[in-house]
Design a protein around this motif. Structure first.
Motif, PDB file in Angstrom:
ATOM      1  N   LEU A  48     -60.280   4.970 -24.808  1.00 12.65           N
ATOM      2  CA  LEU A  48     -60.522   4.613 -23.413  1.00 12.65           C
ATOM      3  C   LEU A  48     -59.467   5.264 -22.535  1.00 12.65           C
ATOM      4  CD1 LEU A  48     -62.415   2.771 -21.704  1.00 12.65           C
ATOM      5  CD2 LEU A  48     -60.658   1.000 -21.896  1.00 12.65           C
ATOM      6  N   GLY A  49     -59.872   5.705 -21.363  1.00 10.23           N
ATOM      7  CA  GLY A  49     -58.936   6.286 -20.410  1.00 10.23           C
ATOM      8  C   GLY A  49     -59.232   5.798 -19.011  1.00 10.23           C
ATOM      9  N   SER A  50     -58.327   6.073 -18.105  1.00 13.82           N
ATOM     10  CA  SER A  50     -58.551   5.767 -16.690  1.00 13.82           C
ATOM     11  C   SER A  50     -58.523   7.072 -15.911  1.00 13.82           C
ATOM     12  CB  SER A  50     -57.478   4.803 -16.163  1.00 13.82           C
ATOM     13  OG  SER A  50     -56.205   5.419 -16.176  1.00 13.82           O
ATOM     14  N   ASP A  51     -59.284   7.111 -14.823  1.00 13.99           N
ATOM     15  CA  ASP A  51     -59.397   8.329 -14.020  1.00 13.99           C
ATOM     16  C   ASP A  51     -59.370   7.954 -12.548  1.00 13.99           C
ATOM     17  OD1 ASP A  51     -60.429  10.657 -12.620  1.00 13.99           O
ATOM     18  OD2 ASP A  51     -61.081  11.412 -14.563  1.00 13.99           O
ATOM     19  N   THR A  52     -58.341   8.442 -11.850  1.00 12.92           N
ATOM     20  CA  THR A  52     -58.245   8.263 -10.403  1.00 12.92           C
ATOM     21  C   THR A  52     -58.423   9.603  -9.706  1.00 12.92           C
ATOM     22  OG1 THR A  52     -56.719   6.398 -10.726  1.00 12.92           O
ATOM     23  CG2 THR A  52     -56.796   7.386  -8.526  1.00 12.92           C
ATOM     24  N   PRO A  59     -57.351  15.653 -19.487  1.00 15.12           N
ATOM     25  CA  PRO A  59     -57.078  15.648 -20.932  1.00 15.12           C
ATOM     26  C   PRO A  59     -58.281  16.080 -21.769  1.00 15.12           C
ATOM     27  CG  PRO A  59     -56.207  13.660 -19.904  1.00 15.12           C
ATOM     28  CD  PRO A  59     -57.043  14.346 -18.872  1.00 15.12           C
ATOM     29  N   SER A  60     -59.489  15.733 -21.319  1.00 13.14           N
ATOM     30  CA  SER A  60     -60.677  16.170 -22.060  1.00 13.14           C
ATOM     31  C   SER A  60     -60.747  17.687 -22.101  1.00 13.14           C
ATOM     32  CB  SER A  60     -61.944  15.611 -21.400  1.00 13.14           C
ATOM     33  OG  SER A  60     -61.958  14.211 -21.422  1.00 13.14           O
ATOM     34  N   SER A  61     -60.504  18.307 -20.950  1.00 15.68           N
ATOM     35  CA  SER A  61     -60.553  19.763 -20.874  1.00 15.68           C
ATOM     36  C   SER A  61     -59.454  20.393 -21.717  1.00 15.68           C
ATOM     37  CB  SER A  61     -60.423  20.197 -19.412  1.00 15.68           C
ATOM     38  OG  SER A  61     -60.364  21.595 -19.289  1.00 15.68           O
ATOM     39  N   PHE A  62     -58.239  19.882 -21.603  1.00 20.86           N
ATOM     40  CA  PHE A  62     -57.101  20.472 -22.309  1.00 20.86           C
ATOM     41  C   PHE A  62     -57.196  20.276 -23.820  1.00 20.86           C
ATOM     42  CE2 PHE A  62     -53.521  20.822 -18.929  1.00 20.86           C
ATOM     43  CZ  PHE A  62     -54.404  21.466 -18.065  1.00 20.86           C
ATOM     44  N   ILE A  65     -62.325  18.115 -25.879  1.00 15.71           N
ATOM     45  CA  ILE A  65     -63.218  17.011 -26.255  1.00 15.71           C
ATOM     46  C   ILE A  65     -64.091  16.663 -25.053  1.00 15.71           C
ATOM     47  CG2 ILE A  65     -61.640  16.100 -27.992  1.00 15.71           C
ATOM     48  CD1 ILE A  65     -60.727  14.020 -25.937  1.00 15.71           C
ATOM     49  N   PHE A  66     -64.811  15.552 -25.165  1.00 16.46           N
ATOM     50  CA  PHE A  66     -65.675  15.097 -24.088  1.00 16.46           C
ATOM     51  C   PHE A  66     -65.089  13.829 -23.465  1.00 16.46           C
ATOM     52  CE2 PHE A  66     -68.308  17.555 -26.905  1.00 16.46           C
ATOM     53  CZ  PHE A  66     -69.109  18.297 -26.042  1.00 16.46           C
ATOM     54  N   PHE A  93     -63.500   8.549 -24.096  1.00 12.90           N
ATOM     55  CA  PHE A  93     -63.322   9.878 -24.690  1.00 12.90           C
ATOM     56  C   PHE A  93     -64.061   9.902 -26.026  1.00 12.90           C
ATOM     57  CE2 PHE A  93     -59.422   9.459 -22.163  1.00 12.90           C
ATOM     58  CZ  PHE A  93     -59.279  10.714 -21.591  1.00 12.90           C
ATOM     59  N   ALA A  94     -64.591  11.056 -26.390  1.00 16.38           N
ATOM     60  CA  ALA A  94     -65.226  11.211 -27.704  1.00 16.38           C
ATOM     61  C   ALA A  94     -65.235  12.687 -28.074  1.00 16.38           C
ATOM     62  CB  ALA A  94     -66.640  10.640 -27.697  1.00 16.38           C
TER      63      ALA A  94
END
Length: 339
Positions: A48-52, A59-62, A65-66, A93-94
């Motif tokens: 699980l992540g948070s996005d503001t 982080p998914s891009s770096f 992952i998705f 995230f996955a």
């Protein structure tokens, strides 16, 4: 993760940096870097992540992952520590889209503990994965999203666009101004949340995070009001259901040269509260620009703002305060004049 989710690299002076699973000398991106790194490294299937302002997407891009930043209010944020209430999202995230959809479906549902959470019925996404994209309109984001792009990012976008059959390029109007307004809202709301702790326990904060919050506490209320008005005015164009574009929240620190420097982390630990050199422009700068007819006064104002990037915190306070009284006399005008 980055302290209080106010981080763009995955570094934390208290616990150390998050390591990119594909190259341990490089960053994961932030703020949800630990979650992204754990999934990317195969430690867990989901996180699980948070996005503001990009803290799931970066982080998914770096980490390759998705990640999903859902529609605001679709997933509950209850029992998570807030950062910016009006912009915060929680999402999964996955390592593949199927797992991502299953996690998203499991998290849907009304929650009285989050007043922003929708009461609409759940809309499962997993069953839709087997369907053809059909009449979905997919376009490539141009204009603002094509500036300062490394060739590797452009190549990746082109590959995805080709696979999806996307040939149309659109320009999302006022994207740069929207980003500026989001930063003003972010730093002001974040500062309001932490103001008492900043007064009582300033040395307990990550110095970089502390300085961002202090800068937010000094933004004049009229600037925050204008940013919120611009946010209400802003609407995305009806040009497509999906846009394809880069996801590099920190273009000055691209992944390919984003080495983690242990010495920098230690130096930040040793800093104490007080004046320090600013490396980032004050958010107030992002809502103003010099007029073309300001003459010597406007030129002087521009020079003052450029020089102020290198002044300590006290100088930053004077600059932020001056935007209220000097917007007319110093040859500045508001970028959000439309509203």
């Amino acid at each position: 993760m980055g302290e209080y989710a106010y981080d763009f690299t995955g570094e934390n002076v208290h616990d150390g940096p998050s390591r990119n699973p594909h190259d341990l000398t490089r960053m994961t991106g932030g703020s949800s870097g630990g979650s992204g790194g754990a999934v990317g490294g195969g430690l867990v299937p989901l996180a699980l992540g948070s996005d503001t302002n990009g803290s799931i997407r970066v982080p998914s891009s770096f980490c390759g992952i998705f990640g999903l930043k859902p529609t605001y209010g679709r997933l509950s944020r209850a029992r998570s520590f807030p950062f910016v209430f009006s912009l915060d999202h929680l999402g999964p995230f996955a390592r593949n889209v199927g797992d991502l959809a299953l996690a998203y479906d499991a998290m849907q549902g009304a929650d009285a503990d989050d007043v922003a959470c929708t009461t609409r019925p759940a809309e499962p996404a997993a069953p839709l994965l087997a369907e053809d994209i059909g009449a979905l309109r997919i376009a490539i984001a141009g204009g603002y999203f094509q500036k300062n792009v490394f060739p590797e990012a452009s190549e990746a976008v082109a590959r995805v666009a080709k696979a999806l059959g996307a040939t149309r390029t659109i320009e999302i109007p006022e994207a740069g101004r929207a980003r500026a307004a989001a930063y003003v809202i972010t730093t002001a709301e974040g500062a309001s949340l932490h103001l008492d702790r900043l007064r009582k326990r300033p040395n307990d904060f990550d110095p970089a995070v502390r300085d961002r919050l202090l800068a937010g506490a000094m933004i004049p209320a009229p600037l925050v009001d204008r940013a919120q008005k611009f946010r209400r005015w802003y609407r995305a164009p009806d040009a497509g259901d999906f846009w394809i574009g880069r996801c590099d929240h920190c273009p000055r620190d691209p992944l390919r040269r984003a080495k983690t420097r242990a010495g920098d982390i230690r130096a930040r630990r040793r800093r104490t509260a007080g004046a320090r050199q600013y490396r980032h422009p004050h958010p107030a700068h992002l809502l103003y620009r010099a007029t073309r007819r300001g003459g010597a006064r406007a030129a002087g104002a521009d020079a003052d703002r450029r020089a102020d990037h290198c002044k300590p915190l006290a100088g930053r306070y004077r600059a932020a305060r001056g935007f209220c009284v000097g917007a007319r006399g110093r040859g500045c005008r508001v970028l959000a004049e439309r509203i």
